[in-house]
Each structure stands twice: as structure tokens, then as C-alpha cells.
Design a protein around this motif. Structure first.
Motif, PDB file in Angstrom:
ATOM      1  N   GLU A   1      -6.161   5.037   8.962  1.00  0.00           N
ATOM      2  CA  GLU A   1      -5.175   5.640   9.275  1.00  0.00           C
ATOM      3  C   GLU A   1      -4.151   5.942   8.316  1.00  0.00           C
ATOM      4  O   GLU A   1      -3.398   6.817   7.889  1.00  0.00           O
ATOM      5  CB  GLU A   1      -4.742   5.527  10.785  1.00  0.00           C
ATOM      6  N   ALA A   2      -3.768   4.718   7.740  1.00  0.00           N
ATOM      7  CA  ALA A   2      -2.527   4.780   6.659  1.00  0.00           C
ATOM      8  C   ALA A   2      -3.116   5.322   5.669  1.00  0.00           C
ATOM      9  O   ALA A   2      -2.248   5.443   4.660  1.00  0.00           O
ATOM     10  CB  ALA A   2      -2.362   2.921   6.644  1.00  0.00           C
ATOM     11  N   GLY A   3      -4.489   5.430   5.352  1.00  0.00           N
ATOM     12  CA  GLY A   3      -4.835   6.265   4.361  1.00  0.00           C
ATOM     13  C   GLY A   3      -5.710   5.395   3.181  1.00  0.00           C
ATOM     14  O   GLY A   3      -6.047   5.718   2.164  1.00  0.00           O
TER      15      GLY A   3
ATOM     16  N   CYS B   1       1.160   6.411  -6.956  1.00  0.00           N
ATOM     17  CA  CYS B   1      -0.199   6.923  -7.634  1.00  0.00           C
ATOM     18  C   CYS B   1      -1.093   7.188  -6.347  1.00  0.00           C
ATOM     19  O   CYS B   1      -0.775   6.774  -5.329  1.00  0.00           O
ATOM     20  CB  CYS B   1      -0.657   5.955  -8.796  1.00  0.00           C
ATOM     21  N   SER B   2      -2.347   7.635  -6.868  1.00  0.00           N
ATOM     22  CA  SER B   2      -3.235   7.916  -5.762  1.00  0.00           C
ATOM     23  C   SER B   2      -4.562   6.998  -5.993  1.00  0.00           C
ATOM     24  O   SER B   2      -5.684   7.544  -5.606  1.00  0.00           O
ATOM     25  CB  SER B   2      -3.446   9.332  -5.606  1.00  0.00           C
ATOM     26  N   THR B   3      -4.278   5.979  -6.712  1.00  0.00           N
ATOM     27  CA  THR B   3      -5.513   5.121  -6.754  1.00  0.00           C
ATOM     28  C   THR B   3      -6.323   4.692  -5.444  1.00  0.00           C
ATOM     29  O   THR B   3      -5.529   4.216  -4.524  1.00  0.00           O
ATOM     30  CB  THR B   3      -5.143   3.821  -7.678  1.00  0.00           C
ATOM     31  N   PRO B   4      -7.479   4.876  -5.491  1.00  0.00           N
ATOM     32  CA  PRO B   4      -8.240   4.427  -4.342  1.00  0.00           C
ATOM     33  C   PRO B   4      -8.038   2.946  -3.811  1.00  0.00           C
ATOM     34  O   PRO B   4      -7.893   2.048  -4.836  1.00  0.00           O
ATOM     35  CB  PRO B   4      -9.706   4.691  -4.344  1.00  0.00           C
TER      36      PRO B   4
ATOM     37  N   ARG C   1      -9.430  -1.932  11.402  1.00  0.00           N
ATOM     38  CA  ARG C   1     -10.056  -1.035  10.534  1.00  0.00           C
ATOM     39  C   ARG C   1      -9.474   0.294  10.775  1.00  0.00           C
ATOM     40  O   ARG C   1      -9.109   1.147   9.842  1.00  0.00           O
ATOM     41  CB  ARG C   1     -11.639  -0.868  10.878  1.00  0.00           C
ATOM     42  N   ILE C   2      -9.257   0.953  11.869  1.00  0.00           N
ATOM     43  CA  ILE C   2      -8.651   2.150  12.087  1.00  0.00           C
ATOM     44  C   ILE C   2      -7.260   2.410  11.458  1.00  0.00           C
ATOM     45  O   ILE C   2      -7.202   3.183  11.022  1.00  0.00           O
ATOM     46  CB  ILE C   2      -8.828   2.403  13.621  1.00  0.00           C
TER      47      ILE C   2
ATOM     48  N   PHE D   1       0.818  -1.313   0.024  1.00  0.00           N
ATOM     49  CA  PHE D   1      -0.042  -0.142  -0.202  1.00  0.00           C
ATOM     50  C   PHE D   1       0.732   1.260   0.149  1.00  0.00           C
ATOM     51  O   PHE D   1       0.699   2.232  -0.835  1.00  0.00           O
ATOM     52  CB  PHE D   1      -1.012  -0.089   1.307  1.00  0.00           C
ATOM     53  N   ARG D   2       1.840   1.166   0.795  1.00  0.00           N
ATOM     54  CA  ARG D   2       2.649   2.292   0.969  1.00  0.00           C
ATOM     55  C   ARG D   2       3.223   2.694  -0.314  1.00  0.00           C
ATOM     56  O   ARG D   2       3.574   3.744  -0.821  1.00  0.00           O
ATOM     57  CB  ARG D   2       3.832   2.333   2.049  1.00  0.00           C
TER      58      ARG D   2
ATOM     59  N   SER E   1     -15.025   8.936  -5.345  1.00  0.00           N
ATOM     60  CA  SER E   1     -13.648   9.489  -5.793  1.00  0.00           C
ATOM     61  C   SER E   1     -13.762  10.185  -7.187  1.00  0.00           C
ATOM     62  O   SER E   1     -13.084  11.061  -7.591  1.00  0.00           O
ATOM     63  CB  SER E   1     -12.539   8.211  -6.238  1.00  0.00           C
TER      64      SER E   1
ATOM     65  N   ARG F   1       1.279   3.988  -3.061  1.00  0.00           N
ATOM     66  CA  ARG F   1       0.823   5.614  -2.459  1.00  0.00           C
ATOM     67  C   ARG F   1       2.114   6.297  -3.179  1.00  0.00           C
ATOM     68  O   ARG F   1       1.884   7.433  -3.418  1.00  0.00           O
ATOM     69  CB  ARG F   1       0.820   5.638  -1.224  1.00  0.00           C
ATOM     70  N   GLY F   2       3.094   5.949  -3.223  1.00  0.00           N
ATOM     71  CA  GLY F   2       4.492   6.382  -3.701  1.00  0.00           C
ATOM     72  C   GLY F   2       4.290   7.053  -4.941  1.00  0.00           C
ATOM     73  O   GLY F   2       4.786   8.037  -5.409  1.00  0.00           O
TER      74      GLY F   2
ATOM     75  N   ASP G   1      -9.001   3.982   1.588  1.00  0.00           N
ATOM     76  CA  ASP G   1     -10.128   4.442   1.665  1.00  0.00           C
ATOM     77  C   ASP G   1     -11.482   3.726   2.033  1.00  0.00           C
ATOM     78  O   ASP G   1     -12.398   4.196   2.188  1.00  0.00           O
ATOM     79  CB  ASP G   1     -10.338   4.802  -0.284  1.00  0.00           C
TER      80      ASP G   1
END
Lengths: 247, 247
Positions: B107-109, B86-89, B102-103, B79-80, B134, B83-84, B111
Motif C-alpha cells: 500500500e505504501a507503494g 526518485c522512482s526507483t523500484p 505485506r499489504i 522509503f518515503r 519495470s 520516493r520523494g 513494488d
DNA sequence: CCAGGTCTTACGGAACCCGAACGGATGCGC
DNA sequence: GCGCATCCGTTCGGGTTCCGTAAGACCTGG
């Protein structure tokens, strides 16, 4: 709030704007910055308050996203010092649950608020909204009028037919958002995200606040005519006279 | 836990979107992918983190469903790295459905988040929900007009000759879909897939809802003139005289 | 006249919304 | 510092609406 009043400024006009992102958590910073970059912003990062102040001087950002909790000097203190030298709009990030942060920030004059943990998408939306608002310049926040309602976001005063409504913080925010998007249905989740700034949470919170708001703005709260329920979908502020049909 | 949050964008607008499904369990992958395909998505699969990253580069998916537990690199790490670039959900899947997970995921981002074991229907709903979110947020959708009918997806108000129709959620969605595709025949299966978002299910559900909708929109529900039956095929919304959807 | 498709009705249960009340947190006046 | 009032988020019970399914009648085409 995050709402986008009808504006002539499209998101494409915001491409290339500089955003300074201040957060000491590398993960949060990375995610947020990646989203902001994807939205076309030029992002600069700072991990603590001093770096933030330096970067604000050097980079001359168009907007600053500022974490409330920072190592060294507190985020609120950074905010005050920033305001001392420039009027760059600021979006504050706060930890969930500390309600006084929100109030303190509002009084201090932050342009918007977002509670952690937040959806990165939400952040982008807010950044765009605040930037649009700050570019407009002439109407910092125009007074909203809708039927007999009148709502002044900057003064935080709401009236119905001239009489002032004693709204609480949340109630005001909720009404403000709905007035900015009249005749549009929003789910509880959307309201929780936009008005509360929560990425998740108990949806009944919204339900109860809607009820309380109705108690203050509706003639007959038992059968609301303006803030109506759309079954299975959400709530809507209706402007066109009355919109209930039975059949 | 309740998902959904119906929005202004119909499910049919999501048909053809690309979804990258990352899970090492072939059974899970097969079931999920079949449901997603049935809902109209183009599904690409990856069984581990590296394959996922490659596929994300190559396939340019509109959304990624990512298992947290993966062979090789962990789902969170994937996931990280995602994110580096692209911003694909991303929707995260995790084995243990504790609230903390879940939290942590949010929190990691991420969606959205789904706990295993999950119902494939739930997955489809979440995928649709996140994609809708989105795509658009506050932009009201254009009003559909067709003959004497007028349908506002954002306000979720439908009128015939000015009189408001009291439609339920399903009835509204059904009418909306039909108005968007006038003079076109749809089988029960198609309607169940697009309007309901179901891959499989009792077709009589559609039958009954069509009947109920007729009861509310037809002058004489016994002999419908607009929402007509095409024997052995399905249903069609016939435009009387001039028909134009304003876009 | 048959077979399969469609319509109609009815019903049980699930989802949903509302109202009320509670406890905790916060700010204020004393 | 200490009560008091306010606001906020949550919880619970009750009532309502809506939905999906089943079952039988009706219709259509061969």
C-alpha cells in the motif's frame, strides 16, 4: 482498459502533459505524484472534491486521477460535475472489494479503473494508455477483430461468427485484453494486475476465469485451441490457426 | 507466495543492473549480496537509512532492496524519502511475515515484498521479476531467428523449419539464451547462473536439460550438430551457415 | 589404463493446472 | 421486502507435467 493498442504515439509524446491527482491520503498522493513526475508528467494535486473542481478549471489538466472516496463530496459526484463542464479523461481509484464502484464507474463513463492498493507503476501505465487513447481522438476505442471474433469495447459486445457471446464483466475484460495483445503470453500475476487492477491477490482467480471464458469461446473447452495454457508461464490467445504441437 | 512470473525478458538482460541492498544485519547482507552478485547484479550495500539515501543518490541503482527494520530511521520512512526524489523500484524486507505487513508495504507503494527469513534464491527471483516489470510491460520482444530456428520470446513459441517445438519452460529459456549468444561457449556454471538464476547448484541439472533439449531440436540427438559440447569447457550453439539474430 | 568429464536413464517429489463446488454479494423481479 | 438468478472469488482434490538428482555407462585426453 490499460492495454496499449498499437499506436503511433510513444510515451515521449506524453511528456509534459498535465495530470491532476485527487486523493486525500497524503502518502498515496506523494507516491503516485512522484512516479507520475518521474514519467515526465506535470502533476497537480488536490485533496478534496472542491479543490479538484477548482484545479480542473484553473489547471486545465489533460487527465484526472480521481479517488472514489473523498472527504466532503463523493468522488463519483465530483466526476459527474467534471463531466458537466469538460471531457477530460478520468481514471478512478477505488477501494478493493467494492465491486459496485467499478460498475457504477463504468456506467458513469470513467475511462479506466484502478483498485487500491495499486502499484504506482501500474498507475503510470494506465495514465499513459488513457492519454494515448484520448489523443488519438478518432478511434476512441476501435473494434477488435481477430479471426471469427469481434469485440466492441465501447458497446461491450462480443461475438463469435456473428453470434453474440454472453460474457460477464470480468470475462469481457479478460478477452478484451487478450485480443489486444494476441500471441503474447501473460502470467497470472500480470493478468491480475492489468485486467483486475490488483497489485496482489489470489492467482487462482485468474485460473478460474480463464476456465469460464474458455467454456464460452472454445469449441472444445477441454482442449482449447485459442486460449491456450503455457505451462509454468501463463496464458496466451493464439491467432495463427492452431498452435499446439505434441512431441 | 509464489513468485516468478516468467516474462519475455531473459535474465541475461538484467546482468549488470545495479542493486542497492539496505540491511543492518551483516550476515543477511553478505548472503544476499553474494547471491545477487552471482546472478550478475552489481551490488552496493548500506547498513542504515542515511547511508541508503546517500547511496541512492550517488549510485543511482536500478533497484533497491530495503529492510523495514533499520537503526536510526525506520525503513518505511527511508522509503518515503526515497520516493520523494526518485522512482526507483523497491523491494521491502520485513521480519514478521504476516499478511498485514505485506499489504501495508504494498500500500505504501513498494513494488514487492519479502518476509524474513527468506531464501536468497527467492530474493534473486523477485529482484529479477521486479526489474523485468519495470523495464517493459507489454512491448513484445523481437523474434530470434537462427538458421531454420525461429523463437518468439513473447509468445513463447519455438519452431524449427516451421514445425512447432514442444519445449518446456527450462528448455525454452535455455534455447532462448543460446540463440541470443550464438557461437559462444558457456560453462555449466554460467548457464546455471544466467538461465536458472542460481548462484550454486548441481551442475548435472544443466547437463540433463541440454540432453533433453537436444532430443527435441537435433536431427540426430546422439551426434549433435548445433548444440555441441566443448569438452572440458561447456556448451555452444553453433550457427550452421548463415546466422543472424533479428533485433 | 587411469581419471575426470560427459552422456544416458530412471525415479521421486514438487509444482502446476484443471475441474467442481461452495458461499457471499449483488441485482432483479415480484 | 423477499426469494431468485447471476456473477465472482475462493477452496479442495485429483491428475498431470516437469524438474532436479542420483547412479551407472560411456567417452576423452593424457
Amino acid at each position: 482498459m490499460s492495454a496499449a493498442a498499437p499506436s503511433t504515439i510513444g510515451n515521449e509524446d506524453l511528456v509534459g502533459r498535465r495530470v491532476l491527482l485527487v486523493d486525500d491520503d497524503p502518502t498515496v498522493a506523494e507516491v503516485a505524484s512522484s512516479y507520475l513526475r518521474a514519467a515526465g508528467f506535470v502533476v497537480q494535486e488536490a485533496a478534496d472534491g472542491f479543490a479538484a473542481l477548482d484545479a480542473a478549471d484553473a489547471g486545465r489538466p489533460d487527465l484526472i486521477v480521481l479517488d472514489r472516496m473523498l472527504p466532503g463530496i463523493d468522488g463519483l459526484e465530483v466526476f459527474r460535475r467534471l463531466r458537466g463542464r469538460c471531457s477530460t479523461p478520468v481514471i478512478m481509484l477505488t477501494a478493493l472489494g467494492s465491486e459496485d464502484d467499478r460498475i457504477a464507474g463504468l456506467e458513469a463513463g470513467a475511462d479506466d479503473y484502478l483498485a487500491k492498493p495499486f502499484s504506482p507503476r501500474e498507475l503510470v501505465l494506465r495514465v499513459q494508455s488513457v492519454l494515448r487513447r484520448s489523443i488519438d481522438e478518432f478511434t476512441p476505442e476501435s473494434v477488435l477483430e481477430c479471426g471469427e471474433f469481434r469485440l466492441d469495447p465501447s458497446a461491450r459486445v462480443a461475438t463469435r461468427a456473428g453470434a453474440e457471446l454472453a460474457l460477464t464483466l470480468r470475462e469481457f475484460d479478460l478477452l478484451e485484453f487478450l485480443l489486444k495483445h494476441p500471441d503474447q503470453v501473460f502470467s497470472r500475476e500480470e493478468l491480475l494486475r492489468t485486467v483486475w487492477g490488483w497489485a496482489y491477490g489470489d492467482l487462482s482467480t485468474v485460473t478460474v476465469h480463464v476456465r469460464r471464458l474458455r467454456e464460452k469461446i472454445e469449441r472444445n473447452p477441454r482442449s482449447p485451441t485459442m486460449l491456450t495454457t503455457v505451462w509454468g508461464v501463463g496464458y496466451r490467445f493464439t491467432t495463427t490457426g492452431r498452435a499446439d504441437a505434441v512431441g
